[in-house]
Design a protein around this motif. Structure first.
Motif, PDB file in Angstrom:
ATOM      1  N   HIS A 187     -46.469 -17.726  32.788  1.00 30.78           N
ATOM      2  CA  HIS A 187     -45.331 -16.608  32.687  1.00 30.78           C
ATOM      3  C   HIS A 187     -44.460 -16.764  34.172  1.00 30.78           C
ATOM      4  CE1 HIS A 187     -43.844 -12.973  30.955  1.00 30.78           C
ATOM      5  NE2 HIS A 187     -43.334 -12.788  32.243  1.00 30.78           N
ATOM      6  N   GLY A 188     -44.971 -16.951  35.130  1.00 30.88           N
ATOM      7  CA  GLY A 188     -44.204 -17.077  36.270  1.00 30.88           C
ATOM      8  C   GLY A 188     -43.455 -18.312  36.358  1.00 30.88           C
ATOM      9  N   GLY A 189     -43.898 -19.371  35.779  1.00 35.57           N
ATOM     10  CA  GLY A 189     -43.172 -20.614  35.517  1.00 35.57           C
ATOM     11  C   GLY A 189     -41.854 -20.532  34.476  1.00 35.57           C
ATOM     12  N   VAL A 190     -42.221 -19.538  33.668  1.00 34.05           N
ATOM     13  CA  VAL A 190     -41.237 -19.313  32.626  1.00 34.05           C
ATOM     14  C   VAL A 190     -40.004 -18.401  33.593  1.00 34.05           C
ATOM     15  CG1 VAL A 190     -40.627 -17.831  30.740  1.00 34.05           C
ATOM     16  CG2 VAL A 190     -42.242 -19.421  30.716  1.00 34.05           C
ATOM     17  N   GLN A 191     -40.425 -17.480  34.179  1.00 38.21           N
ATOM     18  CA  GLN A 191     -39.395 -16.566  34.736  1.00 38.21           C
ATOM     19  C   GLN A 191     -38.718 -17.577  36.097  1.00 38.21           C
ATOM     20  OE1 GLN A 191     -41.390 -13.643  37.001  1.00 38.21           O
ATOM     21  NE2 GLN A 191     -42.485 -12.886  35.383  1.00 38.21           N
ATOM     22  N   THR A 192     -39.164 -18.610  36.447  1.00 41.82           N
ATOM     23  CA  THR A 192     -38.680 -19.495  37.323  1.00 41.82           C
ATOM     24  C   THR A 192     -37.550 -20.269  36.400  1.00 41.82           C
ATOM     25  OG1 THR A 192     -40.511 -19.735  38.757  1.00 41.82           O
ATOM     26  CG2 THR A 192     -38.856 -21.177  39.010  1.00 41.82           C
TER      27      THR A 192
ATOM     28  N   THR B  99     -36.026 -19.465  33.585  1.00 45.23           N
ATOM     29  CA  THR B  99     -34.969 -18.901  33.150  1.00 45.23           C
ATOM     30  C   THR B  99     -34.015 -18.507  34.376  1.00 45.23           C
ATOM     31  OG1 THR B  99     -36.190 -16.736  33.197  1.00 45.23           O
ATOM     32  CG2 THR B  99     -36.032 -17.819  31.473  1.00 45.23           C
ATOM     33  N   SER B 100     -34.556 -18.471  35.350  1.00 45.37           N
ATOM     34  CA  SER B 100     -33.663 -18.225  36.792  1.00 45.37           C
ATOM     35  C   SER B 100     -32.718 -19.522  37.026  1.00 45.37           C
ATOM     36  CB  SER B 100     -34.296 -17.846  37.957  1.00 45.37           C
ATOM     37  OG  SER B 100     -35.135 -16.565  37.731  1.00 45.37           O
ATOM     38  N   ALA B 101     -33.310 -20.600  36.969  1.00 46.19           N
ATOM     39  CA  ALA B 101     -32.990 -21.759  37.240  1.00 46.19           C
ATOM     40  C   ALA B 101     -31.519 -21.923  36.343  1.00 46.19           C
ATOM     41  CB  ALA B 101     -33.755 -22.720  36.976  1.00 46.19           C
ATOM     42  N   VAL B 102     -31.835 -21.806  34.952  1.00 39.74           N
ATOM     43  CA  VAL B 102     -30.967 -21.806  34.243  1.00 39.74           C
ATOM     44  C   VAL B 102     -29.670 -20.860  34.368  1.00 39.74           C
ATOM     45  CG1 VAL B 102     -30.431 -21.571  31.400  1.00 39.74           C
ATOM     46  CG2 VAL B 102     -32.489 -22.792  32.248  1.00 39.74           C
ATOM     47  N   SER B 103     -30.120 -19.681  34.651  1.00 38.36           N
ATOM     48  CA  SER B 103     -28.970 -18.501  34.846  1.00 38.36           C
ATOM     49  C   SER B 103     -28.105 -19.073  36.106  1.00 38.36           C
ATOM     50  CB  SER B 103     -29.659 -17.177  35.396  1.00 38.36           C
ATOM     51  OG  SER B 103     -30.622 -16.729  34.065  1.00 38.36           O
ATOM     52  N   VAL B 104     -28.796 -19.763  37.171  1.00 40.82           N
ATOM     53  CA  VAL B 104     -27.990 -20.114  38.346  1.00 40.82           C
ATOM     54  C   VAL B 104     -27.223 -21.499  37.837  1.00 40.82           C
ATOM     55  CG1 VAL B 104     -28.098 -21.374  40.313  1.00 40.82           C
ATOM     56  CG2 VAL B 104     -29.631 -19.501  40.029  1.00 40.82           C
ATOM     57  N   HIS B 105     -27.622 -22.376  37.222  1.00 36.20           N
ATOM     58  CA  HIS B 105     -26.797 -23.697  36.850  1.00 36.20           C
ATOM     59  C   HIS B 105     -26.037 -23.519  35.645  1.00 36.20           C
ATOM     60  CE1 HIS B 105     -28.763 -25.466  39.958  1.00 36.20           C
ATOM     61  NE2 HIS B 105     -30.116 -25.337  39.548  1.00 36.20           N
ATOM     62  N   SER B 106     -26.591 -22.595  34.667  1.00 34.10           N
ATOM     63  CA  SER B 106     -25.426 -22.503  33.345  1.00 34.10           C
ATOM     64  C   SER B 106     -25.625 -20.797  32.998  1.00 34.10           C
ATOM     65  CB  SER B 106     -25.978 -23.405  32.569  1.00 34.10           C
ATOM     66  OG  SER B 106     -25.358 -23.380  31.161  1.00 34.10           O
ATOM     67  N   PRO B 107     -24.956 -20.155  33.573  1.00 34.16           N
ATOM     68  CA  PRO B 107     -24.811 -18.762  32.928  1.00 34.16           C
ATOM     69  C   PRO B 107     -24.410 -18.367  31.779  1.00 34.16           C
ATOM     70  CG  PRO B 107     -23.608 -19.184  35.236  1.00 34.16           C
ATOM     71  CD  PRO B 107     -23.899 -20.411  34.730  1.00 34.16           C
ATOM     72  N   GLU B 108     -23.744 -19.274  30.935  1.00 34.49           N
ATOM     73  CA  GLU B 108     -23.391 -18.902  29.687  1.00 34.49           C
ATOM     74  C   GLU B 108     -24.653 -19.154  28.681  1.00 34.49           C
ATOM     75  OE1 GLU B 108     -22.543 -23.201  30.735  1.00 34.49           O
ATOM     76  OE2 GLU B 108     -21.660 -21.143  31.290  1.00 34.49           O
ATOM     77  N   ALA B 109     -25.469 -19.809  29.185  1.00 37.50           N
ATOM     78  CA  ALA B 109     -26.656 -20.150  28.323  1.00 37.50           C
ATOM     79  C   ALA B 109     -28.022 -19.187  28.658  1.00 37.50           C
ATOM     80  CB  ALA B 109     -27.113 -21.623  28.417  1.00 37.50           C
ATOM     81  N   ALA B 110     -27.817 -18.355  29.676  1.00 36.13           N
ATOM     82  CA  ALA B 110     -29.028 -17.450  30.108  1.00 36.13           C
ATOM     83  C   ALA B 110     -29.669 -16.677  29.297  1.00 36.13           C
ATOM     84  CB  ALA B 110     -28.556 -16.892  31.540  1.00 36.13           C
TER      85      ALA B 110
ATOM     86  N   GLY C  72     -41.477 -18.801  42.844  1.00 36.64           N
ATOM     87  CA  GLY C  72     -40.669 -19.773  42.128  1.00 36.64           C
ATOM     88  C   GLY C  72     -39.168 -19.489  42.331  1.00 36.64           C
ATOM     89  N   ARG C  73     -38.804 -18.149  42.071  1.00 35.89           N
ATOM     90  CA  ARG C  73     -37.320 -17.655  42.050  1.00 35.89           C
ATOM     91  C   ARG C  73     -36.643 -17.840  43.565  1.00 35.89           C
ATOM     92  NH1 ARG C  73     -36.611 -12.058  39.415  1.00 35.89           N
ATOM     93  NH2 ARG C  73     -38.752 -11.946  40.307  1.00 35.89           N
ATOM     94  N   SER C  74     -37.599 -17.726  44.505  1.00 35.93           N
ATOM     95  CA  SER C  74     -36.777 -17.906  45.791  1.00 35.93           C
ATOM     96  C   SER C  74     -36.710 -19.282  46.149  1.00 35.93           C
ATOM     97  CB  SER C  74     -38.136 -17.344  46.804  1.00 35.93           C
ATOM     98  OG  SER C  74     -39.371 -18.481  47.093  1.00 35.93           O
ATOM     99  N   LEU C  75     -37.366 -20.229  45.444  1.00 34.78           N
ATOM    100  CA  LEU C  75     -36.857 -21.653  45.640  1.00 34.78           C
ATOM    101  C   LEU C  75     -35.693 -21.720  44.674  1.00 34.78           C
ATOM    102  CD1 LEU C  75     -40.344 -23.132  45.037  1.00 34.78           C
ATOM    103  CD2 LEU C  75     -39.136 -22.779  47.281  1.00 34.78           C
ATOM    104  N   VAL C  76     -35.436 -21.215  43.823  1.00 31.97           N
ATOM    105  CA  VAL C  76     -34.363 -21.441  42.941  1.00 31.97           C
ATOM    106  C   VAL C  76     -32.900 -20.567  43.246  1.00 31.97           C
ATOM    107  CG1 VAL C  76     -33.279 -21.370  40.530  1.00 31.97           C
ATOM    108  CG2 VAL C  76     -35.535 -22.120  40.971  1.00 31.97           C
TER     109      VAL C  76
END
Length: 150
Positions: A15-20, A22-33, A85-89
């Motif tokens: 679940h922590g990996g999934v949160q990370t 989804t955050s990475a996708v939000s940063v790199h491709s906001p329309e797909a978040a 994980g999100r702190s890295l992304v």
């Protein structure tokens, strides 16, 4: 290793990996978040359903308490892993740790418990596996008394 610890550890990390992710996708491709969040949540739900059904199908003793303890482990672990994980992304800071360990952990624990409970209900409805141990093979193959002890 205890069954609840294995389930809680892996589901918390997942679940922590999934949160990370989804955050990475939000940063790199906001329309797909938004669609990514639904897909990620569905993936977490499917994992809980399948694992709960497998435990019920195999006849794990005390599976309700196993999943309760697993949920208590998975919640805080997912919160910590998600913040790290999100702190890295996306440069999430330590201020996100409080909400992740309260509301986020409660959500994860509830998600683990609910999906495992539904999965256990589904697993109980499936036909149980037959044990092919020496005792069953000896009693079904011949009519002579068995030499195996019970």
């Amino acid at each position: 290793m205890r069954a609840w610890l294995v389930r809680g550890f892996w589901l918390g990390l997942f679940h922590g990996g999934v949160q990370t992710g989804t955050s990475a996708v939000s940063v790199h491709s906001p329309e797909a978040a938004s669609s990514t969040r639904y897909i990620a949540l569905a993936l977490v739900v499917v994992i809980g359903l399948l694992w709960g059904a497998l435990d019920a199908w195999r006849g794990l003793e005390g599976r309700g308490m196993v999943w309760f303890a697993a949920a208590l482990v998975a919640g805080p672990l997912a919160g910590i892993a998600g913040v790290v994980g999100r702190s890295l992304v996306d440069q999430t800071g330590s201020e996100a740790l409080g909400p992740a360990l309260t509301g986020g952990a409660a959500f994860t624990a509830l998600l683990v418990m609910a999906t495992a409970a539904v999965g256990m209900g589904l697993g109980n409805a499936l036909p149980q596996p037959r044990e092919a141990g020496p005792r069953q093979a000896a009693t079904s193959s011949t009519s002579k008394p068995s030499t195996f002890s019970k």
